[in-house]
Design an enzyme around this catalytic site. Structure first.
Site, PDB file in Angstrom:
ATOM      1  N   GLY A 143       0.873  -0.723  -0.143  1.00  0.00           N
ATOM      2  CA  GLY A 143      -0.195  -0.085   0.061  1.00  0.00           C
ATOM      3  C   GLY A 143       0.824   1.075  -0.276  1.00  0.00           C
ATOM      4  N   ASP A 144      -0.235   1.997   0.010  1.00  0.00           N
ATOM      5  CA  ASP A 144       1.242   3.567  -0.223  1.00  0.00           C
ATOM      6  C   ASP A 144       2.089   3.609  -1.276  1.00  0.00           C
ATOM      7  OD1 ASP A 144      -0.219   4.092   2.670  1.00  0.00           O
ATOM      8  OD2 ASP A 144       0.909   2.840   3.102  1.00  0.00           O
ATOM      9  N   GLU A 145       1.734   3.230  -2.278  1.00  0.00           N
ATOM     10  CA  GLU A 145       2.915   3.066  -3.073  1.00  0.00           C
ATOM     11  C   GLU A 145       1.976   4.892  -4.333  1.00  0.00           C
ATOM     12  OE1 GLU A 145       1.522  -1.075  -2.163  1.00  0.00           O
ATOM     13  OE2 GLU A 145       0.042   0.945  -3.265  1.00  0.00           O
TER      14      GLU A 145
ATOM     15  N   GLY B  29      -5.996   5.486   2.454  1.00  0.00           N
ATOM     16  CA  GLY B  29      -6.712   6.531   2.331  1.00  0.00           C
ATOM     17  C   GLY B  29      -5.437   6.783   0.528  1.00  0.00           C
ATOM     18  N   HIS B  30      -6.324   7.820   0.451  1.00  0.00           N
ATOM     19  CA  HIS B  30      -5.261   8.241  -1.296  1.00  0.00           C
ATOM     20  C   HIS B  30      -4.838   9.774  -1.487  1.00  0.00           C
ATOM     21  CE1 HIS B  30      -8.891   6.614  -2.352  1.00  0.00           C
ATOM     22  NE2 HIS B  30      -9.133   7.945  -2.996  1.00  0.00           N
TER      23      HIS B  30
ATOM     24  N   THR C 188      -1.314   8.083   5.711  1.00  0.00           N
ATOM     25  CA  THR C 188      -2.933   9.410   5.682  1.00  0.00           C
ATOM     26  C   THR C 188      -4.042   8.635   5.840  1.00  0.00           C
ATOM     27  OG1 THR C 188      -1.934   9.120   2.538  1.00  0.00           O
ATOM     28  CG2 THR C 188      -4.756  10.252   3.263  1.00  0.00           C
TER      29      THR C 188
ATOM     30  N   THR D  52      -3.955   7.126   9.508  1.00  0.00           N
ATOM     31  CA  THR D  52      -3.308   7.321  11.045  1.00  0.00           C
ATOM     32  C   THR D  52      -2.414   7.534  10.875  1.00  0.00           C
ATOM     33  OG1 THR D  52      -1.594   5.207  10.189  1.00  0.00           O
ATOM     34  CG2 THR D  52      -3.865   4.036  10.406  1.00  0.00           C
TER      35      THR D  52
ATOM     36  N   ASP E 296      12.452  10.763  -6.929  1.00  0.00           N
ATOM     37  CA  ASP E 296      12.850  11.569  -6.474  1.00  0.00           C
ATOM     38  C   ASP E 296      13.567  11.413  -5.313  1.00  0.00           C
ATOM     39  OD1 ASP E 296       9.971  12.187  -6.987  1.00  0.00           O
ATOM     40  OD2 ASP E 296      10.758  13.584  -5.261  1.00  0.00           O
TER      41      ASP E 296
END
EC number: 6.3.4.4
Length: 430
Positions: free
Chosen positions: A12-14, A40-41, A298, A300, A332
Site C-alpha cells: 500500500g501507499d505506492e 487513504g489516497h 494518510t 493513521t 526523486d
C-alpha cells in the site's frame, strides 16, 4: 470494451491515487472494488492536496462517473463526512454512484475491531481500527447489512436489532465490555443512508453497460498485493483482495472484460503496521527516505517503515495480479544517495531463493541479496522524460523494469500531475 485495473504492488501507499487520477483523464468511468476507509489516497491538483478514503480519485472529473463497487465496505458516517469535505472544497459529487450491494460498517464493527486487536497483545497485526475486518467477517457469515438494507427503515431496524444482540453478547461475555444501544445507532445511521440515497444504484449495470458501449473504465484498487488476504503476508494483511482478480468479485464485471493491469510501486518500499519486511532499513538512510518521502500514513498518521526496493516482492505481485504495465513512483526521494540498492533475491538458510515464502518463520530467516547501483545527486523533480534523468537515475529505472519483468509505462519524480511522465500509454493497443 476498454478497461484498466490499477493495483498496488507493495504494502500500500505506492501512489495509486496519483496514478489513478492521472489515468482518469482518459477514462470515462472510475471504480473502486474493495477495501474501505482504512485506505487513504492523496491527490494533488494545482498544488493543492486532497485526501480521500472512500470516494474514488475520479470524483474530481465531474464529467466522469465514479463508482463505489459492491466489494467495498462502506462506513456511512465516514462517507457523509467525505462528501461534506468535497462539497466544502467546491467539488461536485453528482457523478458518484454507490453499489446497493456494498456492505455497511457499523459502530459494533469498529468496537469489535478494537477489542480484538487489544486482546492480541504482542501479536497485534496493526489494524487501522476502522471496522473493516469485522464487516467482512459479517459478510462471509451472511449476517452483514448492505446499503440496500440501510435504505429500508424496517429492514434496517430488524437486522440491526438481531446483529446488535449477538455482538453485545460477545462484548459482555468474551471481552467484559459495555454493550452498544440500538437507539444510539439506528436513527443516526438511517439518516446517513438517506443522505447517500441519491447515489445508490446497481453499479454492475453501470459498469457493464459502459464497457459494452466501448467506454474506457478504470478500476482503482486499495492497499496493495502484499496486503491481499490470499496472496499477501498473512495474517498481516487486509480482509479483502486488492489483487487484480478482486475486480471481478468486487465490481460485478467478468474477467473477460479486463484488458490491462497497471502495477504501481515506489522506487523504494514502505509499509504501515506489523509484518514481514525483508528490506527494511533501520539506519540514517531509512530515516532520510522516510522524511523526504513524507512516509506517514494518510489514514493513521503513523510513521511508515521504509526499505530498499524489493524485486522479489514485485515479481510475486506481477505473477498473482497479471501485471502488464508498471508505474514507478517517487524516484526523486532517492536523489542525493551515494548508492542505491535493489533486492534481487533472498538468502534462506544459506540457499538463494527467488520467490516470496508463505511461511512467516521462513521470512524471518530471509536475508536480502542486494545489487548496488551508483546514486545521483541531481534534483530530478523537473525531469519530463527518461532522457532528462541523470544517467544513474535512468539506469536505476531500467534495472527495476528488467528485474520485475514488466515494461514501465509511467514514472514520477514528485507528487504533482505534471511530474508523472508517460513512456507508453496504457490505453493504447487495447
Amino acid at each position: 470494451m476498454t478497461s484498466v485495473v490499477v493495483v498496488g504492488t507493495q504494502w500500500g501507499d505506492e501512489g495509486k491515487g496519483k496514478i489513478t487520477d492521472f489515468l482518469s483523464a482518459d477514462a470515462e468511468v472510475i471504480a473502486r472494488y474493495q477495501g474501505g476507509d482504512n485506505a487513504g489516497h492523496t491527490i494533488v491538483i494545482d498544488n493543492k492536496k486532497f485526501k480521500l478514503h472512500l470516494i474514488p480519485s475520479g470524483i474530481f472529473f465531474k464529467e466522469k462517473i465514479s463508482v463505489i463497487g459492491n466489494g467495498v465496505v462502506v462506513n456511512p458516517k465516514s462517507l457523509v463526512k467525505e462528501l461534506a469535505y468535497l462539497h466544502g472544497e467546491g467539488v461536485t459529487t453528482d457523478n458518484l454512484r454507490i453499489s446497493d450491494r456494498a456492505h455497511v460498517i457499523l459502530p459494533y464493527h469498529i468496537k469489535l475491531d478494537q477489542l480484538q486487536e487489544d486482546a492480541k497483545g504482542d501479536n497485534k497485526i496493526g489494524t487501522t481500527i476502522k471496522g473493516i475486518g469485522p464487516a467482512y467477517m459479517d459478510k462471509a457469515a451472511r449476517v452483514g447489512i448492505r446499503i440496500a438494507d440501510l435504505l429500508d427503515r424496517e429492514v434496517f431496524a430488524e437486522r440491526l436489532k438481531i446483529n446488535l444482540a449477538e455482538k453485545n453478547r460477545l462484548f459482555e461475555k468474551m471481552y467484559d465490555s459495555t454493550p452498544l444501544e440500538f437507539d444510539d445507532i439506528f436513527e443516526e445511521y438511517y439518516e446517513y443512508g438517506q443522505q447517500i440515497k441519491q447515489y445508490v444504484t446497481d453499479t454492475s449495470v453501470i459498469l457493464n453497460d459502459a464497457l459494452d458501449a466501448g467506454k474506457r473504465v478504470l478500476f482503482e484498487g486499495a492497499q496493495g498485493v502484499m496486503l491481499d488476504i490470499d496472496q499477501g503476508t498473512y495474517p498481516f494483511v487486509t480482509s479483502s483482495n486488492p489483487v487484480a482478480g478482486g475486480v471481478t468479485i468486487g465490481s460485478g464485471v467478468g474477467p473477460s472484460k479486463i484488458n490491462k493491469v497497471v502495477g504501481v510501486c515506489k522506487a523504494y518500499t514502505s509499509r504501515v503496521g506489523d509484518g514481514p519486511f525483508p528490506t527494511e532499513l533501520f539506519d540514517e538512510v531509512g530515516d532520510r527516505i522516510r522524511e523526504i518521502g513524507k512516509e506517514y500514513g494518510t489514514t493513521t498518521g503513523r510513521p511508515r517503515r521504509v526499505g530498499w526496493f524489493d524485486s522479489v516482492v514485485m515479481r510475486h505481485s506481477r505473477r498473482v495480479s497479471g501485471i502488464t504495465n508498471l508505474s514507478l513512483n517517487s524516484i526523486d526521494v532517492l536523489s542525493g544517495l551515494d548508492t542505491v540498492k535493489i533486492c534481487v533475491a533472498y538468502d534462506l538458510d544459506g540457499k538463494r531463493i527467488d520467490y516470496y515464502p508463505a511461511s512467516l518463520e521462513q521470512l524471518k530467516r530471509c536475508k536480502p541479496i542486494y545489487e548496488e547501483l551508483p546514486g545521483w545527486s541531481e534534483d530530478i523533480t523537473a525531469c519530463r522524460s527518461l532522457d532528462d534523468l541523470p544517467e544513474n537515475a535512468r539506469n536505476y529505472v531500467r534495472r527495476v523494469g528488467e528485474l520485475v519483468g514488466v515494461r514501465i509505462s509511467t514514472f514520477s519524480v514528485g507528487p504533482g500531475r505534471e511530474q508523472t511522465n508517460i513512456l507508453e500509454s496504457v490505453w493504447s493497443n487495447i
